[in-house]
Design a protein around this motif. Structure first.
Motif, PDB file in Angstrom:
ATOM      1  N   PRO A  21       0.834  -1.204   0.000  1.00  0.00           N
ATOM      2  CA  PRO A  21       0.000   0.000   0.000  1.00  0.00           C
ATOM      3  C   PRO A  21       0.871   1.256   0.000  1.00  0.00           C
ATOM      4  N   ALA A  22       0.512   2.215  -0.826  1.00  0.00           N
ATOM      5  CA  ALA A  22       1.266   3.464  -0.920  1.00  0.00           C
ATOM      6  C   ALA A  22       1.112   4.280   0.356  1.00  0.00           C
ATOM      7  N   PHE A  23       2.143   5.068   0.658  1.00  0.00           N
ATOM      8  CA  PHE A  23       2.051   5.991   1.782  1.00  0.00           C
ATOM      9  C   PHE A  23       3.058   7.119   1.614  1.00  0.00           C
ATOM     10  N   VAL A  24       2.769   8.214   2.287  1.00  0.00           N
ATOM     11  CA  VAL A  24       3.676   9.356   2.365  1.00  0.00           C
ATOM     12  C   VAL A  24       3.715   9.776   3.824  1.00  0.00           C
ATOM     13  N   LEU A  25       4.928   9.881   4.388  1.00  0.00           N
ATOM     14  CA  LEU A  25       5.110  10.312   5.769  1.00  0.00           C
ATOM     15  C   LEU A  25       6.215  11.366   5.817  1.00  0.00           C
ATOM     16  N   GLN A  26       6.347  12.008   6.975  1.00  0.00           N
ATOM     17  CA  GLN A  26       7.391  13.006   7.155  1.00  0.00           C
ATOM     18  C   GLN A  26       8.476  12.495   8.082  1.00  0.00           C
ATOM     19  N   ASP A  27       9.687  13.009   7.844  1.00  0.00           N
ATOM     20  CA  ASP A  27      10.779  12.718   8.754  1.00  0.00           C
ATOM     21  C   ASP A  27      10.837  13.818   9.813  1.00  0.00           C
ATOM     22  N   ALA A  28      11.831  13.787  10.678  1.00  0.00           N
ATOM     23  CA  ALA A  28      11.926  14.754  11.772  1.00  0.00           C
ATOM     24  C   ALA A  28      12.107  16.181  11.269  1.00  0.00           C
ATOM     25  N   ALA A  29      12.692  16.335  10.085  1.00  0.00           N
ATOM     26  CA  ALA A  29      12.918  17.670   9.520  1.00  0.00           C
ATOM     27  C   ALA A  29      11.698  18.192   8.767  1.00  0.00           C
ATOM     28  N   TYR A  54      17.877  -2.404  17.730  1.00  0.00           N
ATOM     29  CA  TYR A  54      17.613  -2.804  16.337  1.00  0.00           C
ATOM     30  C   TYR A  54      18.127  -1.728  15.389  1.00  0.00           C
ATOM     31  N   LEU A  55      17.841  -0.463  15.698  1.00  0.00           N
ATOM     32  CA  LEU A  55      18.311   0.635  14.851  1.00  0.00           C
ATOM     33  C   LEU A  55      19.837   0.684  14.824  1.00  0.00           C
ATOM     34  N   ALA A  56      20.466   0.414  15.953  1.00  0.00           N
ATOM     35  CA  ALA A  56      21.930   0.377  16.005  1.00  0.00           C
ATOM     36  C   ALA A  56      22.476  -0.741  15.110  1.00  0.00           C
ATOM     37  N   GLU A  57      21.813  -1.881  15.112  1.00  0.00           N
ATOM     38  CA  GLU A  57      22.237  -2.995  14.251  1.00  0.00           C
ATOM     39  C   GLU A  57      22.069  -2.639  12.776  1.00  0.00           C
ATOM     40  N   VAL A  58      20.994  -1.953  12.432  1.00  0.00           N
ATOM     41  CA  VAL A  58      20.804  -1.502  11.044  1.00  0.00           C
ATOM     42  C   VAL A  58      21.963  -0.595  10.641  1.00  0.00           C
ATOM     43  N   ARG A  59      22.330   0.317  11.520  1.00  0.00           N
ATOM     44  CA  ARG A  59      23.456   1.217  11.220  1.00  0.00           C
ATOM     45  C   ARG A  59      24.754   0.432  11.036  1.00  0.00           C
ATOM     46  N   ARG A  60      24.970  -0.591  11.857  1.00  0.00           N
ATOM     47  CA  ARG A  60      26.183  -1.419  11.734  1.00  0.00           C
ATOM     48  C   ARG A  60      26.197  -2.208  10.426  1.00  0.00           C
ATOM     49  N   GLN A  61      25.034  -2.588   9.945  1.00  0.00           N
ATOM     50  CA  GLN A  61      24.920  -3.406   8.735  1.00  0.00           C
ATOM     51  C   GLN A  61      24.761  -2.562   7.469  1.00  0.00           C
ATOM     52  N   ARG A  82      14.009   9.335  18.934  1.00  0.00           N
ATOM     53  CA  ARG A  82      14.862   8.632  17.960  1.00  0.00           C
ATOM     54  C   ARG A  82      14.694   9.162  16.541  1.00  0.00           C
ATOM     55  N   LEU A  83      13.604   9.905  16.282  1.00  0.00           N
ATOM     56  CA  LEU A  83      13.421  10.506  14.955  1.00  0.00           C
ATOM     57  C   LEU A  83      14.576  11.438  14.610  1.00  0.00           C
ATOM     58  N   ASN A  84      15.186  12.017  15.619  1.00  0.00           N
ATOM     59  CA  ASN A  84      16.312  12.925  15.404  1.00  0.00           C
ATOM     60  C   ASN A  84      17.649  12.205  15.436  1.00  0.00           C
ATOM     61  N   GLY A  85      17.625  10.891  15.530  1.00  0.00           N
ATOM     62  CA  GLY A  85      18.854  10.114  15.586  1.00  0.00           C
ATOM     63  C   GLY A  85      19.532  10.035  14.238  1.00  0.00           C
ATOM     64  N   THR A  92      15.985   5.050   7.127  1.00  0.00           N
ATOM     65  CA  THR A  92      15.104   6.214   7.098  1.00  0.00           C
ATOM     66  C   THR A  92      14.192   6.144   8.309  1.00  0.00           C
ATOM     67  N   LEU A  93      14.124   7.236   9.061  1.00  0.00           N
ATOM     68  CA  LEU A  93      13.280   7.321  10.252  1.00  0.00           C
ATOM     69  C   LEU A  93      12.092   8.226   9.919  1.00  0.00           C
ATOM     70  N   LEU A  94      10.880   7.695  10.054  1.00  0.00           N
ATOM     71  CA  LEU A  94       9.680   8.445   9.694  1.00  0.00           C
ATOM     72  C   LEU A  94       8.702   8.494  10.856  1.00  0.00           C
ATOM     73  N   ALA A  95       7.959   9.592  10.921  1.00  0.00           N
ATOM     74  CA  ALA A  95       6.926   9.757  11.943  1.00  0.00           C
ATOM     75  C   ALA A  95       5.607   9.206  11.408  1.00  0.00           C
ATOM     76  N   ASP A  96       5.106   8.197  12.067  1.00  0.00           N
ATOM     77  CA  ASP A  96       3.811   7.597  11.733  1.00  0.00           C
ATOM     78  C   ASP A  96       2.864   7.943  12.884  1.00  0.00           C
ATOM     79  N   SER A  97       2.491   9.215  12.953  1.00  0.00           N
ATOM     80  CA  SER A  97       1.753   9.760  14.099  1.00  0.00           C
ATOM     81  C   SER A  97       0.506   8.972  14.453  1.00  0.00           C
TER      82      SER A  97
END
Length: 149
Positions: A21-29, A54-61, A82-85, A92-97
């Motif tokens: 399913p399509a979606f559009v979300l915003q990041d922290a900026a 988990y996010l740290a592992e993604v960054r390592r990989q 963490r959105l500002n991490g 990609t970190l997105l806000a799914d309010s």
């Protein structure tokens, strides 16, 4: 359960023929991020509310994910610090309010370059399992022959 069985099980119950399913979300900026802009170029692992570990592992990989054209899209609550991490080329970190995208995709889903849902997971999957699944995809095997990696 070994990795191959876990991958086979996730694919068997995933509804492989389903279209993402399509979606559009915003990041922290406040920048908009649309799923459709990434289909055809990248595989996407959409993960709802992943842990900091988990996010740290993604960054390592990051390199392993880049080689496979795999981007991890982490859906977080709009107030989540963490959105500002740090983000990487593959994170990609997105806000799914309202949590609407998380409801559509569940805890985690792997989307192929063709826009098809290749696997759904009951929790954020170990990256080695996802990488193994991607490596078994015919398109990825073709990429390996063409790119040599």
């Amino acid at each position: 359960m070994d990795i191959l069985k876990a991958v086979a099980l996730s694919v068997a119950v995933s509804g492989v023929a389903a279209t993402a399913p399509a979606f559009v979300l915003q990041d922290a900026a406040g920048q908009f991020w649309a799923l459709k802009d990434h289909l055809g170029r990248e595989r996407l692992l959409i993960v709802s509310q992943p842990s900091a570990a988990y996010l740290a592992e993604v960054r390592r990989q990051n390199v392993a994910l880049q080689v496979r054209d795999l981007r991890v899209v982490a859906l977080l609550h709009s107030g989540d610090a963490r959105l500002n991490g740090p983000q990487t080329l593959t994170l990609t970190l997105l806000a799914d309010s309202a949590g609407t995208v998380a409801q559509q995709y569940g805890p985690a889903a792997l989307i192929g370059k063709d826009g098809g849902v290749k696997a759904r997971y009951a929790a954020p999957p170990a990256l080695n399992i996802v990488l193994g699944l991607v490596d078994g995809m015919p398109m990825r095997q073709q990429e390996r022959r063409e790119r040599g990696k």
